[in-house]
Scaffold this active site. Structure first.
Site, PDB file in Angstrom:
ATOM      1  N   ALA A  95       0.858  -1.190   0.000  1.00 25.83           N
ATOM      2  CA  ALA A  95       0.000   0.000   0.000  1.00 25.83           C
ATOM      3  C   ALA A  95       0.887   1.230   0.000  1.00 25.83           C
ATOM      4  O   ALA A  95       2.016   1.210   0.486  1.00 25.83           O
ATOM      5  CB  ALA A  95      -0.918   0.003   1.222  1.00 25.83           C
ATOM      6  N   SER A  96       0.346   2.321  -0.564  1.00 28.53           N
ATOM      7  CA  SER A  96       1.060   3.594  -0.580  1.00 28.53           C
ATOM      8  C   SER A  96       0.068   4.705  -0.265  1.00 28.53           C
ATOM      9  O   SER A  96      -0.930   4.875  -0.966  1.00 28.53           O
ATOM     10  CB  SER A  96       1.708   3.843  -1.941  1.00 28.53           C
ATOM     11  OG  SER A  96       2.345   5.108  -1.969  1.00 28.53           O
ATOM     12  N   ALA A  97       0.326   5.441   0.819  1.00 30.71           N
ATOM     13  CA  ALA A  97      -0.531   6.555   1.218  1.00 30.71           C
ATOM     14  C   ALA A  97       0.288   7.827   1.249  1.00 30.71           C
ATOM     15  O   ALA A  97       1.468   7.835   0.885  1.00 30.71           O
ATOM     16  CB  ALA A  97      -1.168   6.275   2.577  1.00 30.71           C
ATOM     17  N   SER A  98      -0.327   8.915   1.673  1.00 35.15           N
ATOM     18  CA  SER A  98       0.358  10.207   1.607  1.00 35.15           C
ATOM     19  C   SER A  98       1.544  10.279   2.553  1.00 35.15           C
ATOM     20  O   SER A  98       2.527  10.958   2.278  1.00 35.15           O
ATOM     21  CB  SER A  98      -0.626  11.331   1.932  1.00 35.15           C
ATOM     22  OG  SER A  98      -1.179  11.159   3.221  1.00 35.15           O
ATOM     23  N   ILE A  99       1.476   9.574   3.675  1.00 36.07           N
ATOM     24  CA  ILE A  99       2.530   9.663   4.677  1.00 36.07           C
ATOM     25  C   ILE A  99       3.534   8.519   4.564  1.00 36.07           C
ATOM     26  O   ILE A  99       4.728   8.715   4.787  1.00 36.07           O
ATOM     27  CB  ILE A  99       1.914   9.696   6.093  1.00 36.07           C
ATOM     28  CG1 ILE A  99       1.288  11.076   6.340  1.00 36.07           C
ATOM     29  CG2 ILE A  99       2.941   9.379   7.171  1.00 36.07           C
ATOM     30  CD1 ILE A  99       0.631  11.221   7.688  1.00 36.07           C
ATOM     31  N   ALA A 100       3.080   7.330   4.213  1.00 36.77           N
ATOM     32  CA  ALA A 100       3.972   6.173   4.273  1.00 36.77           C
ATOM     33  C   ALA A 100       3.635   5.150   3.199  1.00 36.77           C
ATOM     34  O   ALA A 100       2.561   5.175   2.601  1.00 36.77           O
ATOM     35  CB  ALA A 100       3.882   5.523   5.656  1.00 36.77           C
ATOM     36  N   VAL A 102       3.867   0.760   2.704  1.00 32.98           N
ATOM     37  CA  VAL A 102       3.964  -0.492   3.457  1.00 32.98           C
ATOM     38  C   VAL A 102       4.516  -1.569   2.529  1.00 32.98           C
ATOM     39  O   VAL A 102       3.976  -1.799   1.443  1.00 32.98           O
ATOM     40  CB  VAL A 102       2.589  -0.915   4.009  1.00 32.98           C
ATOM     41  CG1 VAL A 102       2.705  -2.257   4.734  1.00 32.98           C
ATOM     42  CG2 VAL A 102       2.038   0.146   4.954  1.00 32.98           C
ATOM     43  N   LYS A 116       6.418  -0.409   7.595  1.00 35.17           N
ATOM     44  CA  LYS A 116       5.759   0.849   7.303  1.00 35.17           C
ATOM     45  C   LYS A 116       6.843   1.919   7.281  1.00 35.17           C
ATOM     46  O   LYS A 116       7.467   2.211   8.299  1.00 35.17           O
ATOM     47  CB  LYS A 116       4.712   1.163   8.378  1.00 35.17           C
ATOM     48  CG  LYS A 116       3.894   2.420   8.109  1.00 35.17           C
ATOM     49  CD  LYS A 116       2.810   2.591   9.167  1.00 35.17           C
ATOM     50  CE  LYS A 116       1.966   3.829   8.902  1.00 35.17           C
ATOM     51  NZ  LYS A 116       0.900   3.979   9.955  1.00 35.17           N
ATOM     52  N   ASP A 253     -11.656   3.775  14.232  1.00 34.12           N
ATOM     53  CA  ASP A 253     -11.955   3.549  12.815  1.00 34.12           C
ATOM     54  C   ASP A 253     -12.170   2.060  12.580  1.00 34.12           C
ATOM     55  O   ASP A 253     -11.432   1.421  11.833  1.00 34.12           O
ATOM     56  CB  ASP A 253     -10.804   4.077  11.954  1.00 34.12           C
ATOM     57  CG  ASP A 253     -11.196   4.219  10.485  1.00 34.12           C
ATOM     58  OD1 ASP A 253     -12.411   4.288  10.203  1.00 34.12           O
ATOM     59  OD2 ASP A 253     -10.298   4.257   9.630  1.00 34.12           O
TER      60      ASP A 253
END
Length: 411
Positions: A95-100, A102, A116, A253
């Protein structure tokens, strides 16, 4: 003059509404504004409905950075351990998000883990942007004293606190270990969280046990891992309810993707990116509110809302109850009494998010019409209750959340 596609739409008068334009802009501006958009989406107690609604679509999935970039961060943080402690690190991220990002990996002892890894420069960008937003908010409050009641600067401070916590992987590791300690202290062996490898974790790298399982709502597969899916759901709910009073924070969440049924039948709580904290008096009032909501007791709902909210003046409980009764039809779509009215499992998460957020915004709007301002934890808690109510209707339709003696919600 040549006008692009968006310009043509504007000339026709078919322009996007401001919330949509604002969300598009936030997504282009990067990490700080994406996280800000997500904060807006989860905070109907702070922001206007049209913005909360639009920012539900604020995407945190981003194009992954090349592994070479992330490897530099790994080597800066872990040094020679990258070569001596791992036999494999997957170059393609999970996975790739704005902060990190994985990445999957394997330790020399054969254990499967996830790494992470924080993207370069994220923390400094967030801090700089949020400091600017805080100063701007203070200026606005000074120039327009009437806005001080909305506490713009206080909201920015809350955003800054939650975002900087999310960037501090040491804090996330602490949260994971605190939740594990809570599970051990309460003798809960049926739920778990990923184990943290402290010597392979820093402020920018978090190395955790990799879980293998399925989402809580994948009923067919759950039956392969658990003889009693209803009991598995009760375990998940009791674990969360207990954390409200026996852990320093609660998981805020609990959508289906963050609750897993592991191959050994245990419930796995993952992703503690959003957590909340609540004092006992507020929890009691929220619990009373949810009981009243499930029973459509609008007088009791109004009384509980008045105890939860912050107001400068007295609240007319009877008038508030009358206005809440106008939401009865909407409430019945979120908390149906007939299991046949529930959506298919495949569409549960998406429809639950939409329905729950709409009901939350309606409740907050009615409360604000009567001078009430609610803490963010109110929305976070109610949202988790409504998630669990939906799971009950799917996995255990005969169970009553508020009467079933197997649930420790009110204890």
């Amino acid at each position: 003059m040549v006008v692009g596609g968006q310009g043509v739409r504007w000339l026709r008068g078919d322009r996007h509404p401001l919330p949509r334009l604002m969300r598009d802009t936030f997504e282009r501006l990067g990490a700080t504004y994406i996280k800000l958009g997500q904060f807006i989406a989860s905070s109907p107690t702070f922001f206007p409905r049209e913005y909360v609604d639009e920012f539900q679509n604020c995407l945190d999935q981003t194009r992954p950075l090349p592994y070479a970039v992330m490897e530099r961060i790994l080597r800066e943080e872990l040094g020679s351990a990258v070569d001596t402690e791992f036999t494999r690190i997957d170059r393609t991220p999970l996975a790739s998000a704005s902060i990190a990002q994985v990445h999957g990996a394997r330790l020399t002892n054969g254990e499967e883990v996830v790494l992470k890894i924080q993207k370069p420069g994220v923390s400094n960008i967030l801090l700089t942007d949020l400091n600017f937003l805080y100063v701007s908010a203070r200026v606005v409050e000074t120039l327009a004293p009437k806005l001080a009641w909305t506490s713009l600067s206080g909201i920015i401070q809350e955003i800054q606190r939650t975002m900087m916590e999310e960037c501090d992987f040491v804090q996330e590791a602490n949260n994971l270990e605190a939740f594990r300690e809570f599970l051990d202290r309460t003798g809960n062996t049926e739920a778990t969280v990923p184990r943290v490898h402290r010597r392979l974790s820093t402020g920018r790298v978090l190395t955790m046990e990799r879980f293998h399982g399925v989402p809580l709502t994948d009923l067919d597969t759950i039956r392969r891992y658990s003889d009693d899916p209803e009991r598995t759901l009760i375990t998940a709910m009791n674990t969360w309810f207990s954390s409200l009073t026996q852990c320093e924070f609660f998981h805020a969440d609990v959508h289906a993707g963050n609750l897993m049924v592991l191959e050994d039948g245990r419930v796995g709580f993952i992703d503690f990116g959003i957590v909340g904290r609540i004092d006992p008096d507020t929890w009691t009032a929220v619990s009373d509110f949810m009981g009243a909501l499930m029973n459509a007791d609008f007088g009791a709902m109004a009384d509980a809302m008045a105890r939860i909210g912050v107001t400068r003046e007295g609240v007319d409980i009877e008038a508030l109850a009358r206005d809440l009764s106008g939401l009865q039809q909407h409430m019945e779509t979120v908390v149906p009494t007939d299991p046949q009215e529930m959506p298919d499992i495949e569409t549960l998460s998406e429809e639950t998010d939409d329905d729950v957020n709409e009901l939350l915004m309606d409740l907050v709007r009615v409360g604000e019409d009567h001078g009430l301002h609610f803490p963010r934890e109110f929305a976070l808690l109610i949202k988790q209750f409504l998630y669990f109510d939906r799971y009950v209707h799917i996995l255990a339709p005969e169970m009553d959340m508020f009467l079933d003696e197997r649930l420790n919600m009110l204890h």
